[in-house]
Write an enzyme that holds these catalytic residues in place. Structure first.
Site, PDB file in Angstrom:
ATOM      1  N   GLU A 166      13.343   8.172 -29.452  1.00  0.00           N
ATOM      2  CA  GLU A 166      12.980   8.031 -28.055  1.00  0.00           C
ATOM      3  C   GLU A 166      11.995   6.715 -28.061  1.00  0.00           C
ATOM      4  OE1 GLU A 166      11.719  11.500 -26.234  1.00  0.00           O
ATOM      5  OE2 GLU A 166      13.685  12.252 -26.478  1.00  0.00           O
ATOM      6  N   GLU A 350      20.009  15.155 -27.720  1.00  0.00           N
ATOM      7  CA  GLU A 350      19.106  16.283 -27.050  1.00  0.00           C
ATOM      8  C   GLU A 350      19.447  16.527 -25.801  1.00  0.00           C
ATOM      9  OE1 GLU A 350      14.605  15.553 -27.220  1.00  0.00           O
ATOM     10  OE2 GLU A 350      14.862  14.611 -29.227  1.00  0.00           O
TER      11      GLU A 350
HETATM   12  C1  FCB Z   1      11.938  14.934 -25.968  1.00  0.00           C
HETATM   13  C2  FCB Z   1      11.298  14.956 -27.427  1.00  0.00           C
HETATM   14  C3  FCB Z   1      11.156  16.457 -27.967  1.00  0.00           C
HETATM   15  C4  FCB Z   1      10.966  17.222 -26.932  1.00  0.00           C
HETATM   16  C5  FCB Z   1      11.929  17.245 -25.649  1.00  0.00           C
HETATM   17  C6  FCB Z   1      11.471  18.175 -24.794  1.00  0.00           C
HETATM   18  O1  FCB Z   1      11.637  13.965 -25.354  1.00  0.00           O
HETATM   19  O2  FCB Z   1      12.177  14.280 -28.096  1.00  0.00           O
HETATM   20  O3  FCB Z   1      10.658  16.244 -28.964  1.00  0.00           O
HETATM   21  O4  FCB Z   1       9.616  17.098 -26.677  1.00  0.00           O
HETATM   22  O5  FCB Z   1      11.663  16.013 -25.123  1.00  0.00           O
END
Ligand code: FCB
Length: 439
Positions: A166, A350
């Site tokens: 990210e 994610e």
């Molecule tokens: C993302 C992150 C992870 C966690 C989730 C909820 O942005 O990569 O570490 O904080 O959000």
């Protein structure tokens, strides 16, 4: 769950994601101080000033945790390696740290789990923060050295690797908004971090290519921007938000250019000769990872650039206050393939939600999580049906953990963790997922 494996293509991979500082326990194994230790020690930055010193003690409990990954029938474990554990001062190897990731890798392979590493999920060694951290162009070569040291040891057994989790969070959230370490609010630091984070990404990809590694990718967090109303001002600000948040990083890596509506403001703050770095930044990758959680309603605001604000939206929200907007995932999968990546495999690296999960009679009922995952899997299937090459879906997260500035309050896990005893209790969502994925 609404779907089973059979509802996805044969080669589709299901996984779960975690990160080092959020679970391992950074007081163990000779890990060095990180800028998150410093940030959380500063009043007002983190809920209850909590840090990752113990986290959920994955450092000692990793075998039990990997048993949970395997028993759920998951194919992939997306974990991250801590720079400060491997190199406590950012530059000198810590044998204990290397040994840990070696053991962790073998423990995955013994259980038939594919190791999917991320080299940096935000735990910058404080010694490098002292040297300017992401503001210092040298971070790209420090990161290359770290990549070389670690991947010379475990690279032969990785299924896939991405250098940086990210980049928007590394740069904008941490240097412009000040919500994450190092907690800066400085436009010049931000512009440099926005560029250096991509230079470090490209440098690490080249380093791993030189080691003969493949299946290397990049992981972006994307947030859909909806104009708060029909006015041209709101549309312009939503487009600007989209460029700052999403296009800057995708365009840098896949097109070797930055969006004009951001560059026109940041250009004076960019490092010297930044254009010359694109050959490194655009070093080809094998897949593109998308982390997706929510959207934002965006409208104009008074004040200096970017003069925009987030407006509270009407949709149901997770405990984080994030609107649930599965369409955004579909929009990003289709748009990313169309505008940036073409046939390159896309992976949802994610997706998940925080909910106020409690143990009752030994069980944790989390229907919101099951509904959220179902709704987002719907959109993955829709994109696949339209020909978008989505190859995997990873849930955030395996375990309740240290949720950065929110401390230990936000529970994202498929598995509940009692933060006093560190006992693990699989939630209803874990059992549902296991039923749908077990072969
Ligand atoms: C993302 C992150 C992870 C966690 C989730 C909820 O942005 O990569 O570490 O904080 O959000």
């Amino acid at each position: 769950m609404k779907y089973t494996r059979k509802d996805f293509p044969d080669d589709f991979l299901f996984g779960v994601a975690t990160s080092s500082y959020q679970i391992e326990g950074h007081s163990f194994g000779g890990a060095g101080r990180t800028h998150w230790d410093d940030f959380s020690a500063t009043p007002g930055n983190v809920k209850n000033a909590e840090n990752g010193a113990i986290a959920v003690d994955h450092y000692h409990r990793y075998e039990q945790d990997l048993d949970l990954v395997a028993a759920a029938g998951l194919d992939c474990y997306r974990f991250s390696t801590s720079w400060a554990r491997v190199m406590p001062d950012g530059k000198t190897a810590n044998p204990e740290g290397l040994d840990f990731y070696d053991r962790l890798t073998d423990a995955m392979l013994e259980r038939g789990i594919k190791p999917c590493a991320t080299l940096y999920h935000w735990e910058l060694p404080s010694a490098l923060a002292d040297l300017g951290g992401w503001r210092n162009r040298d971070i790209a070569s420090w990161f290359g050295d770290y990549t070389q040291t670690l991947m010379s040891r475990i690279g032969d057994r990785m299924y896939s690797v991405a250098p940086i989790n990210e980049p928007w969070c590394v740069a904008w959230l941490s240097h412009f908004m000040g919500y994450h370490a190092p907690g800066l609010r400085d436009i010049r630091a931000t512009a440099r971090a926005m560029h250096h984070v991509l230079l470090a990404h490209g440098t690490a990809i080249q380093t791993m290519r030189d080691l003969g590694m493949d299946n290397l990718g990049a992981v972006f967090n994307l947030e859909w921007a909806t104009p708060a109303d029909g006015s041209p001002e709101a549309q312009g600000k939503a487009a600007l938000y989209d460029s700052i948040y999403n296009h800057w990083y995708l365009s840098g890596v896949f097109k070797g250019a930055y969006p004009a509506n951001v560059l026109e403001e940041l250009e004076p703050h960019m490092p010297q000769n930044w254009q010359d770095d694109f050959p490194t930044i655009t070093t080809p990758v094998d897949w593109c990872g998308l982390n997706y959680y929510t959207r934002k309603l965006i409208g104009p605001d008074a004040g200096p650039w970017p003069a925009l604000k987030e407006i509270e939206g009407p949709l149901p929200k997770t405990l984080m206050g994030w609107e649930i907007y599965p369409e955004g995932l579909y929009n990003f999968l289709t748009r990313t393939a169309r505008d940036y990546t073409g046939d390159l495999p896309l992976i949802v690296t994610e997706n998940g939600l925080a909910s106020p999960d409690v143990i009752e009679n030994g069980n944790v009922d989390d229907p919101q999580r099951i509904a959220y995952l179902n709704a987002h899997m719907d959109k993955v299937r829709k994109a696949i049906a339209e020909g978008v090459p989505v190859k995997g879906y990873y849930i955030w997260s395996l375990l309740d953990n240290y949720e950065w500035a929110c401390g230990y309050e936000q529970r994202f896990g498929l598995v509940h963790v009692n933060f006093d005893t560190l006992e693990r209790t699989p939630k209803a969502s874990y059992h549902a997922l296991a039923n749908s994925l077990r072969r």
